[in-house]
Design a protein around this motif. Sequence first.
Motif, PDB file in Angstrom:
ATOM      1  N   ALA A  20     -56.688  35.914  15.507  1.00 32.66           N
ATOM      2  CA  ALA A  20     -56.301  35.296  16.779  1.00 32.66           C
ATOM      3  C   ALA A  20     -55.029  35.917  17.349  1.00 32.66           C
ATOM      4  CB  ALA A  20     -56.109  33.790  16.586  1.00 32.66           C
ATOM      5  N   LEU A  64     -58.864  33.675  23.229  1.00 31.86           N
ATOM      6  CA  LEU A  64     -59.476  33.352  21.934  1.00 31.86           C
ATOM      7  C   LEU A  64     -60.878  33.944  21.827  1.00 31.86           C
ATOM      8  CD1 LEU A  64     -58.784  29.640  20.879  1.00 31.86           C
ATOM      9  CD2 LEU A  64     -57.814  31.739  19.931  1.00 31.86           C
ATOM     10  N   ARG A  65     -61.642  33.839  22.909  1.00 30.77           N
ATOM     11  CA  ARG A  65     -63.019  34.351  22.899  1.00 30.77           C
ATOM     12  C   ARG A  65     -63.034  35.830  22.495  1.00 30.77           C
ATOM     13  NH1 ARG A  65     -64.271  33.457  27.829  1.00 30.77           N
ATOM     14  NH2 ARG A  65     -65.757  31.739  27.728  1.00 30.77           N
ATOM     15  N   SER A  73     -67.980  31.378  20.912  1.00 31.60           N
ATOM     16  CA  SER A  73     -67.471  30.506  21.977  1.00 31.60           C
ATOM     17  C   SER A  73     -67.893  29.067  21.730  1.00 31.60           C
ATOM     18  CB  SER A  73     -67.983  30.974  23.343  1.00 31.60           C
ATOM     19  OG  SER A  73     -67.427  32.217  23.687  1.00 31.60           O
ATOM     20  N   GLN A 133     -68.311  27.607  18.826  1.00 30.81           N
ATOM     21  CA  GLN A 133     -67.441  27.034  17.784  1.00 30.81           C
ATOM     22  C   GLN A 133     -66.058  26.705  18.355  1.00 30.81           C
ATOM     23  OE1 GLN A 133     -67.924  30.328  15.049  1.00 30.81           O
ATOM     24  NE2 GLN A 133     -69.160  29.099  13.636  1.00 30.81           N
ATOM     25  N   ILE A 134     -65.577  27.567  19.232  1.00 22.02           N
ATOM     26  CA  ILE A 134     -64.275  27.306  19.860  1.00 22.02           C
ATOM     27  C   ILE A 134     -64.341  26.018  20.688  1.00 22.02           C
ATOM     28  CG2 ILE A 134     -62.602  28.180  21.560  1.00 22.02           C
ATOM     29  CD1 ILE A 134     -63.419  31.034  20.624  1.00 22.02           C
ATOM     30  N   LEU A 194     -61.411  23.314  22.109  1.00 27.69           N
ATOM     31  CA  LEU A 194     -60.551  24.335  22.681  1.00 27.69           C
ATOM     32  C   LEU A 194     -61.291  25.072  23.799  1.00 27.69           C
ATOM     33  CD1 LEU A 194     -59.148  25.826  19.348  1.00 27.69           C
ATOM     34  CD2 LEU A 194     -57.805  24.573  21.056  1.00 27.69           C
ATOM     35  N   PRO A 240     -62.274  28.616  25.373  1.00 29.69           N
ATOM     36  CA  PRO A 240     -62.371  30.014  24.938  1.00 29.69           C
ATOM     37  C   PRO A 240     -61.417  30.952  25.678  1.00 29.69           C
ATOM     38  CG  PRO A 240     -64.557  29.075  25.186  1.00 29.69           C
ATOM     39  CD  PRO A 240     -63.593  28.080  25.765  1.00 29.69           C
ATOM     40  N   LEU A 285     -60.571  24.490  13.929  1.00 24.81           N
ATOM     41  CA  LEU A 285     -61.473  25.590  14.256  1.00 24.81           C
ATOM     42  C   LEU A 285     -61.886  26.346  12.993  1.00 24.81           C
ATOM     43  CD1 LEU A 285     -62.972  27.450  16.188  1.00 24.81           C
ATOM     44  CD2 LEU A 285     -60.806  28.641  16.644  1.00 24.81           C
TER      45      LEU A 285
END
Length: 270
Positions: free
Chosen positions: A218, A226-227, A236, A238-239, A244, A246, A261
């Motif tokens: 990250a 983040l994506r 994406s 899971q984010i 959160l 992405p 996460l």
Amino acid sequence: MNSSPAFQPGAKKHLGQNFLHDAAVIDRIVHAIAPKPGDTLVEIGPGQGALTFPLLRAHGALTAIEFDRDIIAPLSARAGEYGPLRLINANVLDVDFTALAADAGAERIRLVGNLPYNLSSPILFHAVDHLAAIQDMHFMLQKEVVERMAAEPGSKVYGRLSVMLQAVCNVVPLFVVPPGAFRPAPKVDSAIVRLAPRDPSTIGIEHPKVFSQLVRAAFGQRRKTLRNALNGFATSEQIVAAALKPEVRAEQVSVPEFIHLANIVARDAD
């Protein structure tokens, strides 16, 4: 005629040596550590004993890990005036703190030290690997490093070190130490920080390796979202499942959010 081995004048630059000499600063550090009967104190990098001898005077016994073999003999000779000092001539990164605690018959040790600036992060991560055997840590570090350790989300200095340490420890900056407190004087301010391991039952990291890898990825490229930063590591979906967005950057994600996460990613991989 006194034939005791003497400390060599000057510091070794390649070892990042800066010797503390300010008595008022040393007293503040010893007061912050507040050694108690039954504590097992372990000092990293005792140097010429500026903190070692006051700790011996306050506590009565100490183990110290020193890499510079030229310091071992004079340190040992001088320590006789103050109390029993066990010296380990080794690179601290090769020392098993868990085994050290067991050898001392202690459930947990208390780490102290003026850490060399060029090795501070590796030493901190090494200590985290042995956290179950550590009661607390009091370290002198470059002020800038302490600021990174204690930084909050949204700060420009919030990063991997902040997340990895705050996930498992309470990080408390104590006070700043000016360059003049050392010989030779460094070009930067230093600071004392206390790290107290969190109760393992409150941490919530289900898979430490996945957590570490995710945080590293990250912050690998800070400007990426983040994506993009986690592409190939976390989807994406899971984010979003971690509540959160992405498109946010890592510096905007809190420690509990990173843990959440990482747990989702670890569970989905099982």
